[in-house]
Design a protein around this motif. Structure first.
Motif, mmCIF file in Angstrom:
data_model
loop_
_atom_site.group_PDB
_atom_site.id
_atom_site.type_symbol
_atom_site.label_atom_id
_atom_site.label_comp_id
_atom_site.label_asym_id
_atom_site.label_seq_id
_atom_site.Cartn_x
_atom_site.Cartn_y
_atom_site.Cartn_z
ATOM 1 N N VAL A 180 3.095 108.226 52.526
ATOM 2 C CA VAL A 180 2.067 107.855 51.501
ATOM 3 C C VAL A 180 0.593 108.085 52.051
ATOM 4 N N VAL A 181 -0.051 108.834 51.429
ATOM 5 C CA VAL A 181 -1.504 109.372 51.898
ATOM 6 C C VAL A 181 -2.540 108.482 51.216
ATOM 7 N N GLU A 182 -3.345 107.855 51.650
ATOM 8 C CA GLU A 182 -4.302 106.893 50.962
ATOM 9 C C GLU A 182 -5.729 107.264 51.727
ATOM 10 N N ALA A 183 -6.772 107.487 50.795
ATOM 11 C CA ALA A 183 -7.861 107.916 51.416
ATOM 12 C C ALA A 183 -8.559 106.690 51.884
ATOM 13 N N ALA A 184 -8.535 105.471 51.302
ATOM 14 C CA ALA A 184 -9.277 104.495 51.696
ATOM 15 C C ALA A 184 -8.695 103.940 53.102
ATOM 16 N N PRO A 185 -9.481 102.967 53.591
ATOM 17 C CA PRO A 185 -8.932 102.379 54.993
ATOM 18 C C PRO A 185 -7.921 101.567 54.982
ATOM 19 N N ARG A 186 -7.850 100.876 53.713
ATOM 20 C CA ARG A 186 -6.603 99.944 53.496
ATOM 21 C C ARG A 186 -5.904 100.120 52.268
ATOM 22 N N ILE A 187 -4.601 99.481 52.355
ATOM 23 C CA ILE A 187 -3.663 99.703 51.259
ATOM 24 C C ILE A 187 -4.381 99.008 49.881
ATOM 25 N N GLY A 188 -4.331 99.647 48.781
ATOM 26 C CA GLY A 188 -4.715 98.965 47.691
ATOM 27 C C GLY A 188 -3.755 98.105 46.973
ATOM 28 N N GLY A 189 -2.437 98.252 47.104
ATOM 29 C CA GLY A 189 -1.329 97.449 46.303
ATOM 30 C C GLY A 189 -1.135 96.326 47.063
ATOM 31 N N TYR A 190 -0.090 95.601 46.507
ATOM 32 C CA TYR A 190 0.204 94.322 46.976
ATOM 33 C C TYR A 190 1.057 94.564 48.448
#
Ligand SMILES: Cc1cc2nc3c(=O)[nH]c(=O)nc-3n(C[C@H](O)[C@H](O)[C@H](O)COP(=O)(O)OP(=O)(O)OC[C@H]3O[C@@H](n4cnc5c(N)ncnc54)[C@H](O)[C@@H]3O)c2cc1C
Ligand code: FES
Lengths: 368, 105
Positions: A180-190
């Motif tokens: 899973v690729v995420e641009a933000a430094p943190r995971i957005g989901g639960y």
């Protein structure tokens, strides 16, 4: 054009918001018709096979598609008319232009609730139009509704709840998910959803983005890269995956065409997914007798959609001449539940955003 | 590829098989499913090519909004295959560009 139909309350969209509005309006005594373009009502809930969060009142621990089945059954029992395979293409005063089973006609109502939901956002990068690149919700529709895997080896973009849940559901359907690729430094989901997919061995690449997708005629590989503090790709950090499915879970935008057409006033609101119609605490827009609820009034969750739907349904029925005997108490209770749903680190931004939308509506009303 | 077994939804429910023809080749489909699902199950991923550059496209939204999945169905171009159910004997063609309407008689 087939004959025109008339009802007291018309609801566009048969997702949780629309069904809940229909039920509330019907219980208040109004004749209600719900139109939905799909073969079956239920909206997004039909594809949600995971257990929901929240309190017991909000169906926590229940699977989405079961909640939809129950809502539909309750509507049928109460005598709400559910028109499937019916698209509302336009709104003219208090009349909807519809195409039902391929035939054009109209549906006039004293009050109308728009509960059309939201549509998935796209993301632009070289190769993003290749077959095999699709919305995460599209992949979910194929695997859970139609029971077909659109690819065998996948990568997901976006670590919000939608991305995390779809990762898990792809695994359940038998696909391999490479990350899973995420641009933000943190995971957005639960955190619970993230832990579940990590346990399944799927890495989450935070502070990473997709550089490009490539393939001969269809998707064959995707290259990702790490991002520096300013959001630029770091040279040398590229990594290429041989995959045939890239799912984009990069947010939703309210589906508001009908509200624009009706002449509603709007406000841009980032935390709610885009432009949303100004609305009152009762979910009435700046067009009298036109109400909104659910993701189209600001992207949130099924639980909030149910409560907004209730408020809109009660108010739409009252507008049509059917005041529920305990109207004020019922509305206050729904508002209280909404406020509870919009608390905590995940809900507060949405709470403030909705407050602002209501403030603007009041300002508009007072200026009239 | 079909999702035959599912930990939550259970085994794939039995349905009638209908046969459709894609670019002259017969493929099986589950009665009532959208054309796009049958094509993906058969491993077909390119549904059309674009008007100007001839680039390939396939389903993107699966809910009838984006029109990336349109094909020529029974001679009618620009049919959204993700929301159009299959029918026995349906003739489906990969659409080139904007497609061509049948000749008017
Ligand atoms: C992967 C995923 C996981 C989720 N998990 C959760 C969760 O765990 N808990 C939770 O609370 N929420 C969850 N949600 C969010 C939840 O599904 C949505 O917030 C909710 O479904 C919104 O309800 P709605 O009624 O506003 O819209 P929808 O459910 O989208 O329903 C709108 C309906 O209106 C129809 N429609 C639209 N326009 C027209 C028109 N012009 N004419 C006729 N019909 C039309 C649409 O086809 C659709 O059927 C999840 C969402 C996704 C994508
Ligand atoms: S995939 Fe978007 S319209 Fe069919």
């Amino acid at each position: 054009m087939a004959g025109a139909e008339v009802t007291e309350v018309a609801v566009v969209g048969g997702g949780p918001a629309g069904l809940s509005a229909a039920l509330a309006a019907r219980q208040a005594g109004a004749k209600v018709i719900v139109v939905d373009e799909n073969a079956a009502p239920g909206g997004q809930l039909r594809k949600q096979i995971h257990k929901f969060f929240g309190s017991k009142e909000h169906h926590a621990g229940r699977r989405g598609f079961r909640i939809a089945e129950e809502l539909v059954a309750a509507c049928r029992e109460q005598g709400v008319e559910l028109w499937t395979d019916t698209l509302a293409y336009g709104i003219f005063d208090h009349t909807l232009g519809i195409v039902r089973g391929g035939t054009a006609s109209t549906l006039a109502a004293r009050s109308i609730v728009l509960a059309t939901g939201a549509s998935e956002n796209a993301l632009a990068f070289p190769g993003c139009t290749l077959p095999g690149v699709m919305g995460a919700g599209a992949a979910q529709t194929f695997i859970n509704l139609h029971r077909v895997l659109p690819g065998r080896r996948a990568l997901i973009v976006g670590a919000g709840n939608v991305g995390l849940i779809i990762t898990y559901q792809l695994l359940q359907a038998g696909a391999e998910v490479l990350g899973v690729v995420e641009a933000a430094p943190r995971i957005g989901g639960y955190a619970v959803h993230a832990a579940k997919i990590r346990r399944a061995g799927v890495p989450i690449y935070t502070r990473h983005t997709v550089l490009n997708a490539a393939g001969h005629g269809e998707l064959e590989e995707v290259t990702i890269a790490a991002l520096d503090e300013n959001g630029w790709p770091i040279a040398g950090s590229e990594r290429t995956f041989a995959i045939d499915l890239l799912c984009l879970a990069v947010g939703l935008t309210p589906l508001t065409e009908l509200a624009w057409q009706a002449g509603c006033l709007f406000e841009y609101c980032g935390p709610l997914g885009g432009h949303v119609p100004l609305h009152s605490e009762d979910m009435e827009t700046t067009v009298p007798g036109l109400f909104v609820a659910g993701d189209m009034a600001g992207v949130e969750e099924a639980s909030t959609a149910l409560e907004e739907g209730r408020l809109a349904g009660l108010a739409a029925a009252a507008y049509a001449g059917y005041r529920s005997p305990n109207l004020e108490e019922e509305k206050a209770a729904a508002r209280e539940r909404l406020q509870a749903l919009r608390s905590g680190p995940f809900g507060e931004g949405r709470y403030l955003a909705h407050e602002e939308i209501v403030r603007r509506w009041l300002k508009w009303r007072d200026a009239r | 590829m079909r999702v035959e077994e599912h930990p939550i939804l259970g085994p794939l429910p039995k349905t009638e098989t209908v046969w459709i023809e894609v670019d002259g080749k017969k493929i099986p489909a589950r009665a009532g499913e959208p054309i796009a699902a049958a094509l993906l199950a058969a491993g077909i991923r390119v549904f059309r090519t674009t008007h100007r550059r001839g680039e390939p496209r396939g389903p993107f939204c699966a809910v009838g909004r984006c029109t990336d999945c349109v094909m020529t169905v029974d001679g009618v171009p620009n049919v959204r295959t993700c929301v159009t159910p299959v029918r026995e004997g349906m003739k489906i063609e990969t659409q080139r560009g904007l497609g061509r309407w049948p000749e008017l008689k």
